[in-house]
Design an enzyme around this catalytic site. Structure first.
Site, PDB file in Angstrom:
ATOM      1  N   ASP B  11       9.807   1.071  12.189  1.00 10.57           N
ATOM      2  CA  ASP B  11       9.561   1.448  10.798  1.00 10.57           C
ATOM      3  C   ASP B  11      10.873   1.357  10.035  1.00 10.57           C
ATOM      4  OD1 ASP B  11       7.005   1.897  11.488  1.00 10.57           O
ATOM      5  OD2 ASP B  11       7.038   4.078  11.250  1.00 10.57           O
ATOM      6  N   ASP B 130      -6.524  -0.740   9.763  1.00 12.73           N
ATOM      7  CA  ASP B 130      -6.457   0.675  10.149  1.00 12.73           C
ATOM      8  C   ASP B 130      -7.891   1.200  10.218  1.00 12.73           C
ATOM      9  OD1 ASP B 130      -3.704   0.618  10.175  1.00 12.73           O
ATOM     10  OD2 ASP B 130      -3.486   1.358   8.126  1.00 12.73           O
TER      11      ASP B 130
END
Lengths: 211, 252
Positions: B11, B130
């Site tokens: 990230d 997702d």
């Protein structure tokens, strides 16, 4: 002698990696080499080594090459007449064939006899994407392949079906044993991406630079 | 034989790694390029950068990071987060990314997957999905998992494949961060349905979970973030474990 590597740019996505991998390898082996990304015919004429990358569909790649004035003539002159070492990568390898059967049938460069066909693996995913091992079956070439059975990074759905078995240097198994390295005199093609294949990829690039 | 890929995901926020390995010998643990180099050296099969910067301005730093990474790292690099239009994709590929991962933008504009895969090739277009369980089905969430789109996951997966996505990055929101293992039911149904490869993500907590992702879920690749960053186990350990279980992985 100073090596001058010309990586042909015909409007593809990522070819920076190819350039960077050649630069890194030359630096690590103390080779005096200029590595340029180019679409300029004059630069290709002045090069010692030619690299043809390729991504996407066969027809858009061959059209991309043809759209640059004098490119095909220059490649033929430098590779077929002057016999400069040439390396085709992925679709750049497939373009060596007489024809490609992706989105219809299209003529390729026709430097190595064969046809590009779709992989049809049973119960396996397409594209053939990821690391797979390369088995060297023919060492009868000027270029060294000290990479037998090592894994390389592949991403493709079509393969080069070589008509003349003596042009097959290595094969890879994905349901079908397809040619993963082909060669003919000074002309080489690899289905995988050496510039994305870690240390073994750099080793292969080094073998090419030594030609 | 094709190997199962192990992919660490980093990230990146405003150009800095927010979750990262705490290697003592790392000069700058927040530098994505340094992190990518280490992961490549220890046997990662690909690297994934997920840009979680809040502003478009800050995202521009990603282009420089990708270019620097391409100078040093010679395994495939996927970049996701904040990709809205074809120009974003072009810029990332041109600076040295091999694939881009597209999530919300594909939901807002289906043509983005179609146009980009036609222009750059399916091989560089990863569609990220997702998924969250609702009763006996799964629903697609957008905007970093904050928004219920009402779209059913399996019909969306088929649509993405048909539009030209080269692979699917499938994250189970129910499992993400839980360390309870992948949502194997979701994964199995998806890999049975699709002909393109699926990267499993969300929930891995132990070595057995990696194995199940392949043997029970049918995943082509396994993505993990925190278990690698916090060095609970290394990529080498994962590969050794899978290899011992006769799952082909790259060890050279």
């Amino acid at each position: 002698m100073k090596k001058k590597v010309a990586i042909i740019d015909y409007g593809l996505g990522n070819i920076v990696s190819a350039q960077q991998s050649f630069i890194k390898d030359a630096r690590e082996h103390n080779l005096n080499a200029d590595v340029v990304i180019t679409k300029d015919v004059e630069t290709i004429n002045n090069s010692t080594h030619i690299v043809l990358p390729g991504q996407g569909a066969f027809n858009s790649c061959i059209e991309g090459l043809k759209s640059i004035d004098g490119m095909i003539d220059s490649l033929e002159n430098n590779v077929l007449n002057k016999k400069k070492p040439f390396l085709g990568i992925c679709v750049g390898m497939q373009l060596l064939a007489d024809e490609g059967r992706e989105n219809g049938t299209h003529n390729g460069l026709g430097w190595i006899k064969g046809s590009t066909k779709k992989l049809k693996p049973n119960n396996l995913k397409l594209p053939h994407m990821g690391w797979n091992n390369v088995n060297v079956i023919n060492k009868n070439f000027d270029m060294d392949f000290p990479i037998d059975n090592l894994d390389f990074y592949f991403v493709h759905s079509y393969y080069f079906d070589c008509f003349d078995k003596k042009n097959i240097i290595a094969t890879t198994d994905y349901d079908l044993k397809f040619p993963s390295i082909v060669g003919k005199e000074n002309i080489y093609g690899v289905q995988f991406h050496p510039e994305k294949s870690s240390n073994q990829g750099l080793r292969l690039i080094n073998s090419f630079l030594k030609l | 034989m094709l190997k199962t890929r192990i992919i660490p995901c980093l990230d990146v926020k405003d150009g800095r790694v927010v979750k990262g390995i705490n290697f003592l010998d790392l000069i700058d643990a927040g530098d994505p390029v340094e992190q990518a180099k280490i992961y490549s050296e220890v046997g990662a099969d690909e690297i994934c950068f997920l840009d979680i910067s809040a502003s478009i301005e800050k995202r521009k730093t990603m282009i420089n990071i990708v270019a620097k990474t391409a100078e040093h790292v010679f395994i495939p690099l996927t970049v996701g987060g904040g990709i809205n239009e074809i120009e974003d994709i072009r810029a990332l590929l041109k600076s040295g990314a091999d694939k881009v991962s597209i999530n919300t933008a594909a939901i807002l504009n289906e043509n983005l997957i179609k146009d980009s895969s036609q222009r750059f090739g399916s091989q560089c277009i990863v569609a990220a999905v997702d998924a969250k369980r609702h009763n006996n089905d799964w629903i697609v969430y957008s905007h970093g998992g904050t928004k219920n789109t009402g779209i059913k996951v399996f019909s969306w997966l088929e649509k993405l494949q048909q539009l030209g996505a080269g692979e699917i990055l499938l994250t189970s929101m129910d499992r993400d961060g839980t360390k309870n293992g992948f949502d194997l039911e979701l994964l199995k149904k998806s890999t049975d349905l699709l002909t393109i490869p699926v990267i499993a993500s969300g929930g891995v907590g132990n070595l057995k979970h990696f194995e199940e992702g392949v043997t029970k879920g049918g995943a082509s690749a396994l993505l993990a973030a925190s278990v690698f960053h916090f060095a609970e186990f290394s990529i080498k350990e994962v590969k050794k474990f899978l290899n011992d279980k006769k799952i082909p992985v790259r060890i050279n």
